[in-house]
Design a protein around this motif. Structure first.
Motif, PDB file in Angstrom:
ATOM      1  N   GLY A 152       0.788  -1.227   0.000  1.00  0.00           N
ATOM      2  CA  GLY A 152       0.000   0.000   0.000  1.00  0.00           C
ATOM      3  C   GLY A 152       0.817   1.274   0.000  1.00  0.00           C
ATOM      4  O   GLY A 152       0.550   2.205  -0.769  1.00  0.00           O
ATOM      5  N   THR A 153       1.837   1.340   0.859  1.00  0.00           N
ATOM      6  CA  THR A 153       2.640   2.563   0.947  1.00  0.00           C
ATOM      7  C   THR A 153       3.352   2.849  -0.367  1.00  0.00           C
ATOM      8  O   THR A 153       3.353   3.988  -0.851  1.00  0.00           O
ATOM      9  N   THR A 154       3.946   1.838  -0.950  1.00  0.00           N
ATOM     10  CA  THR A 154       4.680   2.039  -2.201  1.00  0.00           C
ATOM     11  C   THR A 154       3.738   2.341  -3.353  1.00  0.00           C
ATOM     12  O   THR A 154       4.087   3.092  -4.270  1.00  0.00           O
ATOM     13  N   GLN A 155       2.530   1.781  -3.320  1.00  0.00           N
ATOM     14  CA  GLN A 155       1.539   2.134  -4.334  1.00  0.00           C
ATOM     15  C   GLN A 155       1.244   3.630  -4.278  1.00  0.00           C
ATOM     16  O   GLN A 155       1.184   4.307  -5.310  1.00  0.00           O
ATOM     17  N   GLY A 156       1.055   4.134  -3.067  1.00  0.00           N
ATOM     18  CA  GLY A 156       0.820   5.568  -2.907  1.00  0.00           C
ATOM     19  C   GLY A 156       2.031   6.394  -3.302  1.00  0.00           C
ATOM     20  O   GLY A 156       1.900   7.449  -3.934  1.00  0.00           O
ATOM     21  N   LEU A 157       3.228   5.913  -2.937  1.00  0.00           N
ATOM     22  CA  LEU A 157       4.456   6.628  -3.298  1.00  0.00           C
ATOM     23  C   LEU A 157       4.637   6.701  -4.807  1.00  0.00           C
ATOM     24  O   LEU A 157       5.187   7.673  -5.328  1.00  0.00           O
ATOM     25  N   CYS A 158       4.163   5.683  -5.500  1.00  0.00           N
ATOM     26  CA  CYS A 158       4.245   5.693  -6.962  1.00  0.00           C
ATOM     27  C   CYS A 158       3.478   6.886  -7.531  1.00  0.00           C
ATOM     28  O   CYS A 158       3.928   7.534  -8.480  1.00  0.00           O
ATOM     29  N   VAL A 159       2.334   7.194  -6.925  1.00  0.00           N
ATOM     30  CA  VAL A 159       1.547   8.348  -7.372  1.00  0.00           C
ATOM     31  C   VAL A 159       2.271   9.650  -7.018  1.00  0.00           C
ATOM     32  O   VAL A 159       2.259  10.609  -7.796  1.00  0.00           O
ATOM     33  N   LEU A 160       2.921   9.691  -5.847  1.00  0.00           N
ATOM     34  CA  LEU A 160       3.718  10.871  -5.483  1.00  0.00           C
ATOM     35  C   LEU A 160       4.853  11.084  -6.481  1.00  0.00           C
ATOM     36  O   LEU A 160       5.119  12.214  -6.909  1.00  0.00           O
ATOM     37  N   ILE A 161       5.530  10.005  -6.827  1.00  0.00           N
ATOM     38  CA  ILE A 161       6.622  10.096  -7.802  1.00  0.00           C
ATOM     39  C   ILE A 161       6.090  10.576  -9.148  1.00  0.00           C
ATOM     40  O   ILE A 161       6.700  11.419  -9.813  1.00  0.00           O
ATOM     41  N   ALA A 162       4.930  10.043  -9.539  1.00  0.00           N
ATOM     42  CA  ALA A 162       4.327  10.443 -10.813  1.00  0.00           C
ATOM     43  C   ALA A 162       3.979  11.932 -10.810  1.00  0.00           C
ATOM     44  O   ALA A 162       4.133  12.619 -11.828  1.00  0.00           O
ATOM     45  N   ASP A 163       3.524  12.440  -9.663  1.00  0.00           N
ATOM     46  CA  ASP A 163       3.205  13.868  -9.580  1.00  0.00           C
ATOM     47  C   ASP A 163       4.473  14.708  -9.678  1.00  0.00           C
ATOM     48  O   ASP A 163       4.481  15.776 -10.305  1.00  0.00           O
ATOM     49  N   PHE A 164       5.550  14.238  -9.059  1.00  0.00           N
ATOM     50  CA  PHE A 164       6.839  14.921  -9.171  1.00  0.00           C
ATOM     51  C   PHE A 164       7.288  14.967 -10.634  1.00  0.00           C
ATOM     52  O   PHE A 164       7.753  16.002 -11.129  1.00  0.00           O
ATOM     53  N   VAL A 165       7.120  13.841 -11.319  1.00  0.00           N
ATOM     54  CA  VAL A 165       7.464  13.767 -12.745  1.00  0.00           C
ATOM     55  C   VAL A 165       6.587  14.719 -13.556  1.00  0.00           C
ATOM     56  O   VAL A 165       7.061  15.417 -14.459  1.00  0.00           O
ATOM     57  N   ARG A 166       5.303  14.738 -13.220  1.00  0.00           N
ATOM     58  CA  ARG A 166       4.357  15.613 -13.931  1.00  0.00           C
ATOM     59  C   ARG A 166       4.772  17.079 -13.824  1.00  0.00           C
ATOM     60  O   ARG A 166       4.817  17.806 -14.824  1.00  0.00           O
ATOM     61  N   LYS A 167       5.074  17.507 -12.600  1.00  0.00           N
ATOM     62  CA  LYS A 167       5.453  18.908 -12.387  1.00  0.00           C
ATOM     63  C   LYS A 167       6.746  19.244 -13.122  1.00  0.00           C
ATOM     64  O   LYS A 167       6.846  20.285 -13.781  1.00  0.00           O
ATOM     65  N   LYS A 168       7.726  18.366 -13.007  1.00  0.00           N
ATOM     66  CA  LYS A 168       9.029  18.638 -13.614  1.00  0.00           C
ATOM     67  C   LYS A 168       8.946  18.628 -15.141  1.00  0.00           C
ATOM     68  O   LYS A 168       9.742  19.284 -15.814  1.00  0.00           O
ATOM     69  N   SER A 169       7.965  17.898 -15.673  1.00  0.00           N
ATOM     70  CA  SER A 169       7.801  17.819 -17.129  1.00  0.00           C
ATOM     71  C   SER A 169       6.833  18.868 -17.661  1.00  0.00           C
ATOM     72  O   SER A 169       6.580  18.924 -18.868  1.00  0.00           O
ATOM     73  N   GLY A 170       6.254  19.672 -16.758  1.00  0.00           N
ATOM     74  CA  GLY A 170       5.353  20.739 -17.187  1.00  0.00           C
ATOM     75  C   GLY A 170       4.001  20.247 -17.668  1.00  0.00           C
ATOM     76  O   GLY A 170       3.361  20.897 -18.511  1.00  0.00           O
ATOM     77  N   ILE A 171       3.538  19.118 -17.135  1.00  0.00           N
ATOM     78  CA  ILE A 171       2.240  18.562 -17.531  1.00  0.00           C
ATOM     79  C   ILE A 171       1.172  19.064 -16.561  1.00  0.00           C
ATOM     80  O   ILE A 171       1.345  18.956 -15.346  1.00  0.00           O
ATOM     81  N   PRO A 172       0.061  19.610 -17.053  1.00  0.00           N
ATOM     82  CA  PRO A 172      -0.998  20.112 -16.159  1.00  0.00           C
ATOM     83  C   PRO A 172      -1.609  19.014 -15.296  1.00  0.00           C
ATOM     84  O   PRO A 172      -1.444  17.822 -15.561  1.00  0.00           O
ATOM     85  N   LYS A 173      -2.351  19.433 -14.266  1.00  0.00           N
ATOM     86  CA  LYS A 173      -2.992  18.492 -13.356  1.00  0.00           C
ATOM     87  C   LYS A 173      -4.161  17.772 -14.024  1.00  0.00           C
ATOM     88  O   LYS A 173      -4.797  18.299 -14.926  1.00  0.00           O
ATOM     89  N   TYR A 174      -4.437  16.600 -13.517  1.00  0.00           N
ATOM     90  CA  TYR A 174      -5.648  15.866 -13.891  1.00  0.00           C
ATOM     91  C   TYR A 174      -6.821  16.429 -13.108  1.00  0.00           C
ATOM     92  O   TYR A 174      -6.714  16.678 -11.905  1.00  0.00           O
ATOM     93  N   GLU A 175      -7.926  16.659 -13.778  1.00  0.00           N
ATOM     94  CA  GLU A 175      -9.130  17.161 -13.123  1.00  0.00           C
ATOM     95  C   GLU A 175     -10.263  16.176 -13.373  1.00  0.00           C
ATOM     96  O   GLU A 175     -10.731  16.021 -14.499  1.00  0.00           O
ATOM     97  N   ALA A 176     -10.683  15.509 -12.309  1.00  0.00           N
ATOM     98  CA  ALA A 176     -11.724  14.488 -12.436  1.00  0.00           C
ATOM     99  C   ALA A 176     -13.100  15.130 -12.546  1.00  0.00           C
ATOM    100  O   ALA A 176     -13.370  16.176 -11.956  1.00  0.00           O
TER     101      ALA A 176
END
Length: 357
Positions: A152-176
């Motif tokens: 569970g913790t690493t699954q959540g960390l994967c999303v944190l890492i993905a958000d870090f990647v998103r910001k650094k790559s200049g990709i906008p946020k997902y809006e549900a």
């Protein structure tokens, strides 16, 4: 570095020699062409760095990890530094943005799982940069069943890492959308009936989390059962239950919210403060009570109230070692000790006496 004795050195060298002999025999057998692949899918690796490079690459990442380890960096710091270097093309020099984002997230997950499970490869079926109905880009992670092995913790960390990647790559946020939030609610509850998730989440928790996630938690269909209400959504390719997405959202983000918040703060990741509000929702806004102490002046002090969620769905007849926050109750201590090691559990001798075992 600890030096081994001559006897221990000889012992490890002998093991390595015999392992090499086995690999040579297996390689020759594979060359005959009777197996699905003509090579050995599990290459040898001597440490975390080697396992990560052999598992997901890119070439050269092992030396970077070893160097960071030698400087005393912890796994979180190593993961985010390596991810940053991949995005900056210091490691691998990957030109295509989609491929660079994909590789960075998988490497980050591989470091967090110590390169010993298949989650970085099979737990994430694909990572894509998609367009929403307004033409804005956003990052979408497709999780599959094997992501369960990450925990569970690493699954959540994967999303944190993905958000870090998103910001650094200049990709906008997902809006549900409201429909997508409702789809997650229905889907998680259906999946829980079939597989039994660890965390009994509420509808409000799911909707709140989906509304604040900067990354789309998506997934492949893993079950035959389909949702009945929120069907044929434009950005969801299937009406079937997506087990991987349910696992990551429910047992990763919702269950591990306090731990993820702490990790996000330690790594100075912005935009995850809502996890604190999620914890309040989980406790039904009654996680803290005010206690008055009168010794001339009135003093108000916050105390934690018991959280009974973890025994909410206990099977009738099962023994209950301790009710929530009960004084003198049973306690579980997480971590590794010398007498249990990795992926093992241990009981205190006093507990065994009490249980007459």
């Amino acid at each position: 570095m600890v030096r081994m004795s001559k006897e221990m050195t000889h012992y490890t060298e002998d093991i390595q020699k015999k392992v090499d002999e086995c690999y040579n025999i297996a390689a020759k057998a594979r060359e005959l062409g009777f197996d699905p692949e003509e090579f050995i899918e599990s290459p040898q690796a001597k440490d975390l760095a080697g396992r990560v490079e052999k598992l997901v690459g890119p070439r050269g990442v092992a030396e970077i990890i070893r160097d960071l380890k030698s400087k005393g960096k912890n796994d979180d710091q190593i993961a985010f530094q390596v991810v940053s270097d991949i995005l900056d093309r210091k490691i691998g020099n990957i030109e295509d943005l989609n491929e660079r984002v994909d590789r960075a997230i998988r490497v980050g997950l591989a470091i967090q799982t110590m390169g010993v499970v298949s989650a970085p490869l099979e737990g994430i079926s694909k990572i894509t940069i998609r367009n929403d109905y307004q033409g804005k880009k956003y990052l979408s992670l497709y999780f599959a069943g094997p992501i369960r092995a990450a925990g569970g913790t690493t699954q959540g960390l994967c999303v944190l890492i993905a958000d870090f990647v998103r910001k650094k790559s200049g990709i906008p946020k997902y809006e549900a959308t409201d429909g997508e939030a409702g789809r997650y609610v229905e889907e998680i509850k259906l999946y829980d009936r079939r597989v039994h998730l660890q965390y009994p989440s509420s509808h409000d928790e799911i909707r709140f989390a989906v509304g604040h996630l900067p990354i789309e938690i998506n997934g492949d269909a893993t079950e035959d059962e389909e949702v009945s209400r929120f069907r044929d959504l434009p950005r969801v390719e299937t009406n079937n239950i997506r087990g991987g997405a349910c696992l990551v959202l429910n047992d990763g983000i919702l269950l591990k919210a306090p731990k993820l918040l702490k990790r996000a703060n330690n790594m100075e990741l912005e935009g995850w403060d809502w996890l604190e509000d999620l914890e309040k929702i989980a406790h039904g806004d009654s996680s803290k009570e005010e206690r008055e102490e009168t010794d001339g002046d009135e003093i108000k002090e916050d105390i934690l109230s018991p959280n009974s969620k973890y025994i909410a769905d206990i099977i009738a007849g099962r023994p209950v070692f301790s009710y929530p926050s009960r004084i003198g109750g049973h306690r579980i201590r997480y971590g590794r000790s010398r007498n249990t090691g990795l992926a093992a559990g241990g009981l205190h001798p006093a507990t065994m006496v009490l249980l007459d075992k």
